[in-house]
Design a protein around this motif. Structure first.
Motif, PDB file in Angstrom:
ATOM      1  N   SER A   1       8.215   1.059   6.486  1.00 15.53           N
ATOM      2  CA  SER A   1       7.103   0.915   5.542  1.00 15.53           C
ATOM      3  C   SER A   1       7.169  -0.417   4.808  1.00 15.53           C
ATOM      4  CB  SER A   1       7.115   2.076   4.532  1.00 15.53           C
ATOM      5  OG  SER A   1       8.306   2.069   3.768  1.00 15.53           O
ATOM      6  N   ARG A   2       8.380  -0.946   4.618  1.00 18.29           N
ATOM      7  CA  ARG A   2       8.527  -2.255   3.978  1.00 18.29           C
ATOM      8  C   ARG A   2       7.923  -3.343   4.864  1.00 18.29           C
ATOM      9  NH1 ARG A   2      14.086  -3.328   0.985  1.00 18.29           N
ATOM     10  NH2 ARG A   2      13.313  -1.362   0.161  1.00 18.29           N
TER      11      ARG A   2
ATOM     12  N   LYS B   1       1.636   4.688   4.498  1.00 18.44           N
ATOM     13  CA  LYS B   1       1.245   4.969   3.116  1.00 18.44           C
ATOM     14  C   LYS B   1       1.328   3.690   2.291  1.00 18.44           C
ATOM     15  CE  LYS B   1       5.954   6.269   1.738  1.00 18.44           C
ATOM     16  NZ  LYS B   1       6.795   7.290   1.099  1.00 18.44           N
ATOM     17  N   PRO B   2       0.571   3.606   1.181  1.00 22.85           N
ATOM     18  CA  PRO B   2       0.655   2.434   0.306  1.00 22.85           C
ATOM     19  C   PRO B   2       2.037   2.347  -0.349  1.00 22.85           C
ATOM     20  CG  PRO B   2      -1.323   3.710  -0.138  1.00 22.85           C
ATOM     21  CD  PRO B   2      -0.458   4.554   0.737  1.00 22.85           C
ATOM     22  N   ARG B   3       2.503   1.132  -0.500  1.00 23.27           N
ATOM     23  CA  ARG B   3       3.793   0.917  -1.132  1.00 23.27           C
ATOM     24  C   ARG B   3       3.842  -0.504  -1.672  1.00 23.27           C
ATOM     25  NH1 ARG B   3       9.814   1.979   1.509  1.00 23.27           N
ATOM     26  NH2 ARG B   3      11.003   1.256  -0.288  1.00 23.27           N
ATOM     27  N   ALA B   4       4.606  -0.705  -2.759  1.00 24.55           N
ATOM     28  CA  ALA B   4       4.758  -2.040  -3.325  1.00 24.55           C
ATOM     29  C   ALA B   4       5.402  -2.978  -2.310  1.00 24.55           C
ATOM     30  CB  ALA B   4       5.609  -1.976  -4.594  1.00 24.55           C
ATOM     31  N   VAL B   5       4.994  -4.255  -2.355  1.00 20.90           N
ATOM     32  CA  VAL B   5       5.540  -5.252  -1.435  1.00 20.90           C
ATOM     33  C   VAL B   5       6.949  -5.627  -1.895  1.00 20.90           C
ATOM     34  CG1 VAL B   5       5.258  -7.549  -0.461  1.00 20.90           C
ATOM     35  CG2 VAL B   5       3.248  -6.138  -0.932  1.00 20.90           C
ATOM     36  N   HIS B   6       7.940  -5.179  -1.156  1.00 17.49           N
ATOM     37  CA  HIS B   6       9.331  -5.413  -1.537  1.00 17.49           C
ATOM     38  C   HIS B   6       9.826  -6.740  -0.981  1.00 17.49           C
ATOM     39  CE1 HIS B   6      11.034  -1.497  -3.279  1.00 17.49           C
ATOM     40  NE2 HIS B   6       9.720  -1.435  -3.351  1.00 17.49           N
TER      41      HIS B   6
END
Length: 430
Positions: free
Chosen positions: A275-276, A316-321
């Motif tokens: 997901s990253r 799924k949406p996730r913060a850009v790490h």
């Protein structure tokens, strides 16, 4: 009792800050990085101590009798340019309601970076600022290392609530950045017990980074270890300690830690890593669509924007790490270029300091500090490549210190020497 003691201490500092604004830079660094008020349980917990100290420091800076200008360096101008560009991207942000509060927070950080550039003059002031920064964040590494030994590494080490380093990943990044600063203090220590104490701090901080269970922190720690050997003086003793300490520290960590670290090499089957990578593709797509202005602050965490630019197979949406991909998503390729140029300017300035001070015994401290700040930049770039902290005030303050050391102890003395050499010898002419 903690609330009263901390409040009395801070209130006692406020009059001193008005008279000596440099003390305000130290107090802001202590409160901003350590967040001691988050270790209380009463009225002091939520009071805006950092803002109060910042306002008094800025007021004292403008009304001080002795006026200084920020050092004219590439770092100074690039910080200003990056701040200006974030203002531009905020004006054109997808969501102004989300972008403006983040921009205002970033402006407040840069105001105190300006105060650092203006008020920190001379070796002693620079040294004590480094000490305050190192121990303000290192406190959680030292405490976390002891906690890990006592508990067998079964629990994650976390940072203070409501701060930049609350999350285990963020704390690991911050500890990797300050670890080289303890090496600088170790090299400058003149007493045996002091050197042993700083070395013990480094060992405990290393253990705390492991105990955050952060894979990005682990990669950053590996990079720090390698560059400490490349950049340090007196490498033999440090290498011996490292060879003895690392196996011992790894033996403290339980099997579940090893299982988590093993996912670094097997990222294709690990959900978090997959997901990253999806968020990195989202950032690239957004950057390509809006190459100059990006999406503005908050675009990297907006689910609506995510689905507009996400790859087709996104889960799924996730913060850009990633510090790099987050800047790309929020400020476009122009912002990313300025951000990278700032980090490169910091590295090149450290190289210039090292070249000019290598053979000068009186400036050996500047050589050591520049060397260790380069390692801090490596830690930020490596661990930050997997963590969302592009606006972390710590890295901007360390870049400010680099600019201060170069201008005060390299550029200005060299320029003065050139002027003296160019001045005609009156006696010879007569």
């Amino acid at each position: 009792m903690r609330d009263i003691a901390l409040s009395m201490l801070i209130l006692g500092l406020l009059p001193l800050i008005i008279v000596q604004p440099y003390i305000g830079v130290l107090a802001w660094s202590w409160l901003g990085y350590m967040n001691p008020h988050r270790l209380t349980y009463g009225f002091a917990y939520s009071l805006p101590w950092v803002q109060i100290v910042a306002l008094l420091t800025l007021a004292g800076m403008f009304y001080a009798r002795e006026k200084w200008a920020p050092p004219s360096s590439a770092i100074t101008w690039l910080i200003a340019a990056f701040l200006f560009w974030t203002a531009v991207t905020t004006l054109f942000a997808f969501s102004g309601d989300a972008a403006w509060p983040s921009f205002e927070k970033f402006v407040k950080i840069q105001a105190m970076i300006l105060a650092t550039l203006v008020l920190v003059r001379g070796q002693t002031k620079i040294h004590w600022l480094v000490v305050v920064i190192a121990f303000s964040i290192g406190f959680y590494g030292i405490k976390g290392g002891i906690f890990t030994i006592l508990t067998g590494g079964g629990n994650r080490v976390l940072g203070p609530a409501g701060s930049f380093i609350t999350d285990n990943n963020a704390l690991a990044l911050a500890l990797c950045i300050v670890l080289p600063l303890f090496r600088y203090l170790h090299l400058q220590a003149t007493h045996r017990w002091s050197r042993m104490g700083f070395m013990l701090c480094m060992v405990l901080i290393t253990l705390a980074v492991l105990a955050t269970y952060s894979r990005g922190g682990m990669l950053g720690l590996a990079a720090v270890g390698m560059f400490l050997l490349l950049k340090s003086r007196k490498r033999a003793g440090f290498l011996i300690v490292a060879l003895l300490a690392v196996p011992l520290l790894l033996s403290v960590m339980p099997d579940k830690w090893a299982s988590r670290m093993n996912t670094i090499t097997d990222y294709q089957t690990e959900g978090s890593a997959v997901s990253r990578i999806e968020t990195w593709r989202f950032a690239v797509n957004l950057g390509l669509d809006r190459p100059a202005r990006g999406g503005g602050f908050g675009a990297s965490t907006n689910s609506t924007i995510f689905w507009r630019y996400a790859p087709p197979n996104a889960s799924k949406p996730r913060a850009v790490h990633s510090i790099f991909f987050q800047v790309l998503a929020e400020h476009g390729f122009v912002g990313l270029g300025l951000f990278l140029a700032l980090l490169i300017a910091g590295w090149r300035s450290c190289n210039a300091i090292r070249r000019q001070t290598f053979e000068d015994p009186e400036k050996k401290w500047a050589y050591d500090l520049a060397s260790m700040l380069q390692v801090s930049l490596v830690a930020y770039a490596v661990a930050g490549a997997f963590l969302p902290l592009p606006y972390f005030d710590l890295i901007y303050q360390l870049l400010a210190i680099i600019a201060l050391v170069r201008v005060q102890f390299v550029a200005e003395p060299v320029a003065a020497k050139s002027r003296r050499a160019a001045r005609p010898n009156v006696e010879a002419l007569s």
